[in-house]
Design a protein around this motif. Structure first.
Motif, PDB file in Angstrom:
ATOM      1  N   GLY A   9       4.070  35.976 -23.800  1.00 56.43           N
ATOM      2  CA  GLY A   9       4.988  35.424 -24.786  1.00 56.43           C
ATOM      3  C   GLY A   9       5.193  33.927 -24.698  1.00 56.43           C
ATOM      4  N   ALA A  10       4.197  33.208 -24.246  1.00 62.50           N
ATOM      5  CA  ALA A  10       4.309  31.750 -24.152  1.00 62.50           C
ATOM      6  C   ALA A  10       4.592  31.167 -25.534  1.00 62.50           C
ATOM      7  N   THR A  11       5.486  30.201 -25.585  1.00 61.20           N
ATOM      8  CA  THR A  11       5.811  29.540 -26.859  1.00 61.20           C
ATOM      9  C   THR A  11       5.469  28.058 -26.832  1.00 61.20           C
ATOM     10  N   ALA A  12       5.255  27.514 -25.635  1.00 61.57           N
ATOM     11  CA  ALA A  12       4.940  26.098 -25.500  1.00 61.57           C
ATOM     12  C   ALA A  12       4.020  25.909 -24.297  1.00 61.57           C
ATOM     13  N   ILE A  13       3.209  24.846 -24.357  1.00 62.77           N
ATOM     14  CA  ILE A  13       2.343  24.535 -23.224  1.00 62.77           C
ATOM     15  C   ILE A  13       2.410  23.041 -22.936  1.00 62.77           C
ATOM     16  N   ALA A  28      -4.058  22.026 -32.819  1.00 60.79           N
ATOM     17  CA  ALA A  28      -4.587  22.533 -34.087  1.00 60.79           C
ATOM     18  C   ALA A  28      -4.766  24.052 -34.085  1.00 60.79           C
ATOM     19  N   GLU A  29      -5.081  24.630 -32.941  1.00 62.92           N
ATOM     20  CA  GLU A  29      -5.512  26.030 -32.917  1.00 62.92           C
ATOM     21  C   GLU A  29      -4.594  27.010 -32.200  1.00 62.92           C
ATOM     22  N   SER A  30      -3.714  26.555 -31.321  1.00 64.82           N
ATOM     23  CA  SER A  30      -3.008  27.499 -30.450  1.00 64.82           C
ATOM     24  C   SER A  30      -1.802  28.167 -31.095  1.00 64.82           C
ATOM     25  N   GLY A  31      -1.176  27.520 -32.062  1.00 63.34           N
ATOM     26  CA  GLY A  31       0.053  28.073 -32.612  1.00 63.34           C
ATOM     27  C   GLY A  31       1.241  27.898 -31.677  1.00 63.34           C
ATOM     28  N   LEU A  32       1.085  27.098 -30.643  1.00 60.58           N
ATOM     29  CA  LEU A  32       2.142  26.834 -29.674  1.00 60.58           C
ATOM     30  C   LEU A  32       2.613  25.394 -29.803  1.00 60.58           C
ATOM     31  N   ARG A  33       3.786  25.135 -29.275  1.00 63.25           N
ATOM     32  CA  ARG A  33       4.231  23.747 -29.143  1.00 63.25           C
ATOM     33  C   ARG A  33       3.457  23.154 -27.974  1.00 63.25           C
ATOM     34  N   VAL A  34       2.664  22.120 -28.229  1.00 64.38           N
ATOM     35  CA  VAL A  34       1.791  21.532 -27.216  1.00 64.38           C
ATOM     36  C   VAL A  34       2.367  20.185 -26.789  1.00 64.38           C
ATOM     37  N   MET A  35       2.578  20.041 -25.480  1.00 60.67           N
ATOM     38  CA  MET A  35       3.111  18.795 -24.941  1.00 60.67           C
ATOM     39  C   MET A  35       2.089  18.181 -23.990  1.00 60.67           C
ATOM     40  N   ALA A  36       2.001  16.877 -23.997  1.00 55.28           N
ATOM     41  CA  ALA A  36       1.151  16.121 -23.081  1.00 55.28           C
ATOM     42  C   ALA A  36       1.738  14.731 -22.959  1.00 55.28           C
TER      43      ALA A  36
END
Length: 125
Positions: A9-13, A28-36
């Protein structure tokens, strides 16, 4: 990343990668909130990246202070994560995972994109 999303159930990475294309692809592809961390990772890739950090700094290809600080910031942020996807042949990744385990009090779910942890102990690098 998809498996972690579906299974846990990950929602962000948070991505600590040297390759800015991976960050963009994940967004673009994961559907997750992506942080870097927002810094120029281009100096970590390409032909110059094959040389040591010391050599690249001497030639002016890289800001060693920025690279060192971003590596520490990445590590501190990785420590706060609850799942891990990475390459266990990297000592940096192993340390990040161990800090996550200490921080959470358990071994977080993980996926190794290279080799299982035990095989990396004897893998010739």
């Amino acid at each position: 990343i998809r498996e972690m999303k579906e299974r846990y159930g990950a929602t962000a990475i948070f991505l600590a990668t040297q390759d800015p294309r991976i960050v963009e692809a994940a967004r673009a592809e994961s559907g997750l909130r992506v942080m870097a961390l927002p810094f120029d990772r281009e100096q970590l890739t390409g032909k110059a990246a094959k040389k040591s950090l010391h050599w690249r700094q001497k030639l002016g290809f890289v800001d060693a202070e920025m690279v060192s600080e971003s590596a520490l910031l990445d590590m501190f942020l990785l420590r706060e994560c609850t799942m891990f996807v990475g390459a266990f042949h990297s000592q940096y990744s192993r340390l990040a995972y161990q800090l996550m385990a200490v921080n959470t009090g358990t071994h977080p779910p993980f996926a190794s994109v290279h080799l299982p942890w035990a095989e990396t102990l004897t893998f010739p690098l």
